[in-house]
Design an enzyme around this catalytic site. Structure first.
Site, PDB file in Angstrom:
ATOM      1  N   LYS A  80     -16.927  83.105  43.089  1.00 37.57           N
ATOM      2  CA  LYS A  80     -15.935  82.584  44.037  1.00 37.57           C
ATOM      3  C   LYS A  80     -16.158  81.099  44.339  1.00 37.57           C
ATOM      4  O   LYS A  80     -15.250  80.429  44.839  1.00 37.57           O
ATOM      5  CB  LYS A  80     -15.946  83.395  45.335  1.00 37.57           C
ATOM      6  N   ASP A  81     -17.349  80.572  44.043  1.00 36.52           N
ATOM      7  CA  ASP A  81     -17.633  79.158  44.295  1.00 36.52           C
ATOM      8  C   ASP A  81     -17.125  78.241  43.187  1.00 36.52           C
ATOM      9  O   ASP A  81     -17.097  77.018  43.358  1.00 36.52           O
ATOM     10  CB  ASP A  81     -19.139  78.934  44.449  1.00 36.52           C
ATOM     11  N   ARG A 132     -10.240  81.065  55.262  1.00 43.49           N
ATOM     12  CA  ARG A 132      -9.640  82.365  54.936  1.00 43.49           C
ATOM     13  C   ARG A 132     -10.015  83.400  55.982  1.00 43.49           C
ATOM     14  O   ARG A 132      -9.153  84.138  56.499  1.00 43.49           O
ATOM     15  CB  ARG A 132     -10.115  82.811  53.546  1.00 43.49           C
ATOM     16  N   ARG A 133     -11.302  83.479  56.311  1.00 48.00           N
ATOM     17  CA  ARG A 133     -11.745  84.444  57.316  1.00 48.00           C
ATOM     18  C   ARG A 133     -11.170  84.125  58.698  1.00 48.00           C
ATOM     19  O   ARG A 133     -10.763  85.017  59.438  1.00 48.00           O
ATOM     20  CB  ARG A 133     -13.281  84.462  57.374  1.00 48.00           C
ATOM     21  N   ARG A 150     -23.197  77.145  58.905  1.00 47.33           N
ATOM     22  CA  ARG A 150     -23.708  76.690  57.620  1.00 47.33           C
ATOM     23  C   ARG A 150     -25.107  77.225  57.392  1.00 47.33           C
ATOM     24  O   ARG A 150     -25.738  77.770  58.280  1.00 47.33           O
ATOM     25  CB  ARG A 150     -23.755  75.151  57.590  1.00 47.33           C
ATOM     26  N   ARG A 156     -28.252  81.684  58.631  1.00 50.08           N
ATOM     27  CA  ARG A 156     -27.086  82.031  59.440  1.00 50.08           C
ATOM     28  C   ARG A 156     -27.405  83.171  60.407  1.00 50.08           C
ATOM     29  O   ARG A 156     -26.995  83.150  61.567  1.00 50.08           O
ATOM     30  CB  ARG A 156     -25.920  82.428  58.528  1.00 50.08           C
ATOM     31  N   CYS A 245     -11.755  76.946  47.335  1.00 49.21           N
ATOM     32  CA  CYS A 245     -12.200  77.976  48.269  1.00 49.21           C
ATOM     33  C   CYS A 245     -11.905  77.614  49.720  1.00 49.21           C
ATOM     34  O   CYS A 245     -12.058  78.437  50.612  1.00 49.21           O
ATOM     35  CB  CYS A 245     -13.695  78.230  48.092  1.00 49.21           C
TER      36      CYS A 245
END
Length: 527
Positions: A80-81, A132-133, A150, A156, A245
């Site tokens: 996805k990156d 997106r989230r 981050r 995190r 992304c």
């Protein structure tokens, strides 16, 4: 291949897990490899939002440069990156199996409120750097505030532990791969059908030089063709929207019973209400183009919608349609009334499960103030029933997400086979799930409410008709009303569709899930 394959990887715990996972896969087919750690630009920017980093090569450029220069033979990326186009001279030679693309909402235990969707307290501060989230979560919980998050996965989680946030959102895949213990937190899983993941989320990409024919051929032994087929749809949608992304775009494709099922969620920015679309087809060819075309075409044909349910101002479905300026007629064609005031709670000691087919079943059962033994589990049909259950401070052990009760029964069966289930339901219930599970469970029916047809039921001339239950279909069509040829019809659940067919109407759409998200997707597909 005689030489040792050099695998390039970032130095984070998760990146090294991924590289070692590939190393083990190579060893299983007789290939020796070693890992070379490479620092990327993304590792240096701890204070910038991911919206300014992702999709622009900040986590991949140095790995790709090392490949092009011949210092490494293989780069392992979180798929996805990666930008949708590989740099000249490089190619994605193989992809891995797909880890569960579910999202995790990880909540401090003193910030939990199970009466609310996702169980995080009202006005919570949630940590995530994904637009997106943010867009999708905000559409379901508009009270929540977001702050940038981050760092690698353990960092995190430590920020949450330190009290910087009330909750954070992480991909389940990363947490699972690292084997992290989250028992100190309350964890809610958000299904990919509910929060649509990033294209190719949970998949590893194995990148090589395009002219390394020998290695590319060898990597086909660990290449997952089925995953490649589905994520190619997701990545093509991303490519056609020309988004990285940072775009608030979720695309999730899976293959079920020979058919491709694709969920898409797209917003213009993280504060925009996302437009949801679900498509099902037997052929993936042209599927991405079909999705993008639907988002980009003019939507001015449909002007009005009727739904056989009264909608509240905070209804997800109602808010999802606001930008289309539809004339919405929302009125139920039936009324529900409780039919018992009390019942013998001793019966609850005899059951293993309680299953609710509807929000009305939940509401009328809990009005009886039942004392439910701790051992008894609860199942519900759809997220609408789940949210109603939360109003009584209960979280279900099972949620049937499909609009087809037969599919729900198949999913439920492994959990309940040989056990006793109580079904609080309508007096005139079709008992569909009991019939589907007959001879494999013991069932106890408990009628708790009845439905009565409204006296005044008028004909609707709306462009789209949405029927929310078999009872509403019965009330509408048994009252000398008709469905015009030009009207489009949505039926929530297979049983509602079956009732339409009893009256001779076969041209209707069933949402994938029997809730307001599924309904929003179905109606958007008709606009």
């Amino acid at each position: 291949m005689n030489k040792t394959i050099v695998i390039g990887s970032r130095g984070s715990d998760l990146a090294l897990w991924q590289a070692n996972h590939v190393k083990a896969k190579l060893a299983a087919i007789g290939l020796e490899s070693e890992i070379k750690i490479i620092k990327t630009q993304g590792d240096n920017f701890f204070n910038l939002s991911f919206s300014k980093l992702e999709g622009k090569g900040f986590f991949t450029k140095e790995l790709e440069d090392e490949l092009l220069q011949g210092h490494i033979d293989l780069a392992v990326h979180s798929h996805k990156d990666l930008p949708t186009e590989s740099p000249e001279g490089l190619t994605i030679a193989a992809v891995s199996e797909r880890e569960d693309p579910t999202e995790l909402l990880i909540i401090l235990k003193d910030c939990v409120d199970v009466s609310l969707q996702f169980s995080v307290r009202y006005n919570a501060i949630v940590g995530t750097s994904s637009n997106r989230r943010k867009a999708q979560f905000r559409s379901l919980r508009p009270d929540v505030e977001f702050e940038e998050l981050r760092g690698n996965v353990p960092t995190r989680i430590q920020k949450l532990r330190d009290g910087d946030f009330h909750a954070i959102i992480l991909a389940k895949a990363g947490v699972h791969r690292l084997g992290l213990d989250l028992s100190e937190f309350h964890v809610e899983e958000i299904d990919p059908v509910e929060m649509v993941p990033a294209p190719a989320q949970g998949v590893l990409a194995l990148q090589t030089r395009a002219n390394d024919a020998e290695l590319i051929k060898l990597l086909q032994q660990i290449h997952n063709k089925e995953v490649a087929e589905t994520i190619s749809v997701e990545r093509k949608v991303l490519n056609m929207f020309d988004g990285g992304c940072h775009m608030p775009l979720g695309v999730y494709c899976k293959k079920e019973d020979g058919q491709f099922e694709v969920w898409t969620s797209k917003a213009t920015d993280d504060s925009d209400f996302p437009e949801r679309l679900f498509l099902r087809t037997r052929n993936s060819e042209g599927l991405a183009e079909q999705i993008v075309d639907h988002y980009t075409k003019e939507k001015n044909i449909v002007k009005s919608l009727f739904i056989s349910r009264e909608l509240s101002e905070d209804s997800f479905f109602l808010r999802s349609l606001e930008k289309f300026n539809l004339d919405i007629e929302d009125r139920s064609l039936i009324r529900t009334f409780p039919i018992i005031n009390t019942f013998d709670s001793y019966i609850l000691k005899k059951v293993d499960w309680i299953f609710f087919n509807s929000k009305n079943g939940v509401e009328n059962f809990f009005k009886l103030e039942p004392v439910i033994p701790k051992k008894v589990k609860i199942g519900v049909m759809g997220r609408g029933s789940e949210n109603e259950l939360r109003h009584f401070n209960r979280i279900p052990d099972f949620v049937g997400e499909s609009g087809d009760i037969r599919e729900v029964a198949e999913s439920l069966l492994p959990l309940v086979q040989g056990q006793t289930i109580l079904f609080p339901q309508a007096k005139d219930s079709l008992r569909t799930i009991q019939v589907q599970l007959a001879d494999r469970i013991s069932s106890i029916d408990l009628p708790v409410y009845e439905t009565v047809k409204e006296k005044e039921i008028g004909q609707s001339s709306a462009d789209i008709l949405v029927f929310t239950s078999p009872s509403n279909v019965e009330a509408y069509l048994s009252n000398d009303n008709v469905i015009y040829v030009n009207q489009k019809v949505v039926a929530i659940g297979k049983s509602t569709g079956n009732k339409l067919e009893e009256f001779g109407y076969t041209n209707y759409v069933i949402p994938y899930s029997p809730d307001e998200i599924g309904l929003s997707e179905a109606v958007y597909g008709l606009l």
